[in-house]
Design a protein around this motif. Sequence first.
Motif, PDB file in Angstrom:
ATOM      1  N   ASN A  47      12.791   4.927  -0.353  1.00  8.84           N
ATOM      2  CA  ASN A  47      11.516   4.247  -0.148  1.00  8.84           C
ATOM      3  C   ASN A  47      11.749   2.743  -0.024  1.00  8.84           C
ATOM      4  N   ILE A  48      11.213   2.161   1.053  1.00 11.78           N
ATOM      5  CA  ILE A  48      11.380   0.740   1.324  1.00 11.78           C
ATOM      6  C   ILE A  48       9.998   0.109   1.425  1.00 11.78           C
ATOM      7  N   TYR A  49       9.805  -1.026   0.763  1.00  9.21           N
ATOM      8  CA  TYR A  49       8.499  -1.661   0.713  1.00  9.21           C
ATOM      9  C   TYR A  49       8.441  -2.808   1.718  1.00  9.21           C
ATOM     10  N   PRO A  50       7.509  -2.735   2.680  1.00  6.47           N
ATOM     11  CA  PRO A  50       7.432  -3.748   3.745  1.00  6.47           C
ATOM     12  C   PRO A  50       7.356  -5.177   3.241  1.00  6.47           C
ATOM     13  N   GLN A  51       6.657  -5.387   2.119  1.00  3.50           N
ATOM     14  CA  GLN A  51       6.476  -6.750   1.635  1.00  3.50           C
ATOM     15  C   GLN A  51       7.806  -7.420   1.310  1.00  3.50           C
ATOM     16  N   ASP A  52       8.797  -6.657   0.835  1.00  2.00           N
ATOM     17  CA  ASP A  52      10.102  -7.241   0.525  1.00  2.00           C
ATOM     18  C   ASP A  52      10.747  -7.832   1.777  1.00  2.00           C
ATOM     19  N   ILE A  53      10.582  -7.141   2.897  1.00  4.13           N
ATOM     20  CA  ILE A  53      11.165  -7.604   4.162  1.00  4.13           C
ATOM     21  C   ILE A  53      10.350  -8.761   4.720  1.00  4.13           C
ATOM     22  N   GLU A  54       9.033  -8.620   4.676  1.00  7.86           N
ATOM     23  CA  GLU A  54       8.151  -9.663   5.228  1.00  7.86           C
ATOM     24  C   GLU A  54       8.299 -10.981   4.482  1.00  7.86           C
TER      25      GLU A  54
ATOM     26  N   ARG B  80       0.835  -1.194   0.000  1.00  6.71           N
ATOM     27  CA  ARG B  80       0.000   0.000   0.000  1.00  6.71           C
ATOM     28  C   ARG B  80       0.873   1.248   0.000  1.00  6.71           C
ATOM     29  N   LYS B  81       0.411   2.286  -0.662  1.00  7.85           N
ATOM     30  CA  LYS B  81       1.163   3.554  -0.680  1.00  7.85           C
ATOM     31  C   LYS B  81       1.448   4.057   0.719  1.00  7.85           C
ATOM     32  N   LYS B  82       0.435   3.992   1.576  1.00  8.77           N
ATOM     33  CA  LYS B  82       0.577   4.560   2.919  1.00  8.77           C
ATOM     34  C   LYS B  82       1.464   3.712   3.819  1.00  8.77           C
ATOM     35  N   GLU B  83       1.844   2.513   3.367  1.00 10.52           N
ATOM     36  CA  GLU B  83       2.689   1.640   4.181  1.00 10.52           C
ATOM     37  C   GLU B  83       4.172   1.739   3.826  1.00 10.52           C
ATOM     38  N   VAL B  84       4.497   2.505   2.803  1.00  8.32           N
ATOM     39  CA  VAL B  84       5.903   2.638   2.390  1.00  8.32           C
ATOM     40  C   VAL B  84       6.710   3.269   3.523  1.00  8.32           C
ATOM     41  N   ILE B  85       7.880   2.695   3.773  1.00  5.37           N
ATOM     42  CA  ILE B  85       8.788   3.206   4.804  1.00  5.37           C
ATOM     43  C   ILE B  85       9.822   4.105   4.116  1.00  5.37           C
ATOM     44  N   SER B  86       9.993   5.313   4.632  1.00  2.00           N
ATOM     45  CA  SER B  86      10.984   6.247   4.076  1.00  2.00           C
ATOM     46  C   SER B  86      12.138   6.379   5.069  1.00  2.00           C
ATOM     47  N   SER B  87      13.265   5.800   4.725  1.00  2.00           N
ATOM     48  CA  SER B  87      14.429   5.796   5.619  1.00  2.00           C
ATOM     49  C   SER B  87      15.635   6.385   4.891  1.00  2.00           C
TER      50      SER B  87
ATOM     51  N   THR C  71       4.881 -17.511  11.737  1.00  2.00           N
ATOM     52  CA  THR C  71       3.568 -17.691  11.103  1.00  2.00           C
ATOM     53  C   THR C  71       3.157 -16.457  10.308  1.00  2.00           C
ATOM     54  N   ASP C  72       3.533 -15.264  10.787  1.00  2.00           N
ATOM     55  CA  ASP C  72       3.256 -14.031  10.047  1.00  2.00           C
ATOM     56  C   ASP C  72       4.062 -12.901  10.676  1.00  2.00           C
ATOM     57  N   CYS C  73       4.136 -11.793   9.975  1.00  2.00           N
ATOM     58  CA  CYS C  73       4.884 -10.651  10.493  1.00  2.00           C
ATOM     59  C   CYS C  73       4.416  -9.370   9.814  1.00  2.00           C
ATOM     60  N   VAL C  74       4.765  -8.244  10.411  1.00  2.00           N
ATOM     61  CA  VAL C  74       4.477  -6.924   9.841  1.00  2.00           C
ATOM     62  C   VAL C  74       5.739  -6.083   9.963  1.00  2.00           C
ATOM     63  N   ALA C  75       6.151  -5.500   8.864  1.00  2.00           N
ATOM     64  CA  ALA C  75       7.277  -4.557   8.862  1.00  2.00           C
ATOM     65  C   ALA C  75       6.717  -3.156   8.675  1.00  2.00           C
ATOM     66  N   PHE C  76       7.207  -2.195   9.440  1.00  2.00           N
ATOM     67  CA  PHE C  76       6.723  -0.815   9.335  1.00  2.00           C
ATOM     68  C   PHE C  76       7.807   0.140   9.804  1.00  2.00           C
ATOM     69  N   GLY C  77       7.589   1.413   9.557  1.00  2.00           N
ATOM     70  CA  GLY C  77       8.554   2.430   9.941  1.00  2.00           C
ATOM     71  C   GLY C  77       8.229   3.044  11.285  1.00  2.00           C
ATOM     72  N   VAL C  78       9.263   3.267  12.094  1.00  2.00           N
ATOM     73  CA  VAL C  78       9.100   4.015  13.341  1.00  2.00           C
ATOM     74  C   VAL C  78      10.011   5.241  13.277  1.00  2.00           C
ATOM     75  N   ALA C  79       9.580   6.311  13.932  1.00  2.00           N
ATOM     76  CA  ALA C  79      10.284   7.598  13.814  1.00  2.00           C
ATOM     77  C   ALA C  79      11.727   7.498  14.289  1.00  2.00           C
ATOM     78  N   ASP C  80      12.595   8.183  13.544  1.00  2.00           N
ATOM     79  CA  ASP C  80      14.016   8.247  13.895  1.00  2.00           C
ATOM     80  C   ASP C  80      14.514   9.656  13.593  1.00  2.00           C
ATOM     81  N   PRO C  81      15.214  10.298  14.546  1.00  2.00           N
ATOM     82  CA  PRO C  81      15.631  11.699  14.348  1.00  2.00           C
ATOM     83  C   PRO C  81      16.642  11.888  13.221  1.00  2.00           C
ATOM     84  N   THR C  82      17.382  10.856  12.898  1.00  2.00           N
ATOM     85  CA  THR C  82      18.421  10.978  11.867  1.00  2.00           C
ATOM     86  C   THR C  82      17.930  10.566  10.488  1.00  2.00           C
ATOM     87  N   LEU C  83      17.281   9.408  10.415  1.00  2.00           N
ATOM     88  CA  LEU C  83      16.891   8.844   9.123  1.00  2.00           C
ATOM     89  C   LEU C  83      15.431   9.113   8.762  1.00  2.00           C
TER      90      LEU C  83
END
Length: 503
Positions: free
Chosen positions: A410-417, A399-406, A427-439
């Motif tokens: 642009n990084i796509y969660p599905q590639d990591i999952e 999904r567009k809104k799920e793209v991680i910008s680091s 059994t399953d997993c979710v990859a997402f972005g969390v705030a970082d002051p540098t990246l």
Amino acid sequence: MVNIYHLFHRNVEKSPDKVAVVFSGTEVTYRSLFNYVLILSRFFKEQGLTPGQRIALFAPNGIEYPVVLLAAAKLGLAVVPLPITLKGAALEIALKKTPVSMAICWPTVSRTLLESAVVREDEVITIGESVLGERCWEDIFTDVEHDEEYSDAAPELDFILTMTSGSTGSPKPIVLSQKCKIERAFSATINYYQLTSDDVILVATPLYHSLAQRGVLMPLMLGATTVILPKFQLQSWLGAIEQYQVSFLFAVSSQLEGLVAQGVENKDISSVRILVSSSAVLNTVTKGKLLKLLSCEFHECYGASEVGVVTDFCIDDEGGNQGSVGKPLPFVDVKICDSHRKPVEIGIVGEIACKTTTQFSGYLKQLEATKAAYDDTGYFYTGDLGYLSKDGFLFYVGRKKEVISSGGINIYPQDIEEVIKRHPLVTDCVAFGVADPTLGEVIKVVYEQANVQQEESLERALRKLCFAELTDYQQPRIIEKCDNLARNAMGKVLRQQVKETYS
């Protein structure tokens, strides 16, 4: 012009004693189902319901669904199917977004609606015992008076209103006409998979979802048989396939992952001719295992509630497109566009847009939102990201809104999952972005472990796996185990809820 009721009525006349619906061991013939529909149709008319008015349906899987949907199709009414678990503000928001003239409810919902005065007592029908003096569903059918068989309901009228955003927050009701549902049933299913009236179709997902509704209505328009399960449970699912000689079914990815994990349990599922996976992209490991388990045609489809099925991929153990969700169906055109809605080159990731004959009527009373979803050439923008190969296969990225910008990348969660899920205990997993002051953002992965009793973390093994398979900017900064990922009734992981819980 022909509506859904007309198509059903033809099959009643052609094969009145054929089994139309099976539920909880009870077989209902076309003649019996038709009688139920005519009784309910007469009741709706006596209550003053007229074409265009809406009925809310809060019911678990059962015979009530086809009866209500067919009676509504006959009279030109619209049905708003909603889960019986809907509560509090979400329930009020849903009914405010789609005001209804009548609500057919499970007792818990009837009580909530009546105590909060969201609807009047004479507008509520309860399935089961009355809770506060309102009319009961069973009472309607004690009257043997039937409505006339004739129907002049226009197929262009609103027929089903389904919610986006899980019916919480600010949902956008998607309006589907009878014409749309007929087109999806025939063009995207019956004709495409070459189904006939001899087929038996199994439905095991909640009937307030569009895919399950097609699994019920499509056989009744075709003259086939539909088998409805109260809910998905692997043993009963496999048992129903064997007992009723099911030949076609839609399955969601979570069901198929359960099948891989537990096997067929000595059940004979050789009657299945075609199985279609939907709702979420299967990982390549699961696909490979399913190919060894199944002896039928195995398809994966991609689509959206607003436009129906967009692509289909017949999966086999050969070919170089196993990560694909297939090619567009014959009546669908697909293009990939950038943020300015300009087409991108082959192999470049962008937003998936499509033009199709199975598109929705629009978002209810949201003309601007509907208009914004299309470009000037009639392509609908799905909000999904993907790319096309040079031979026309579509690859879904996320999904567009799920793209991680680091770090500006642009990084796509599905590639990591996809990589994380290769570990046999995940059994399953979710990859997402969390705030970082540098990246800006760093990657976090929350995973669910097959054996929750096992205390040992898989973090070290998963990092090793990621290091071997992913590039530097795709490496997760944080990897965390959880007991259970949040899921909806279809078994699909609620990504946003997981992100909010663990970020």
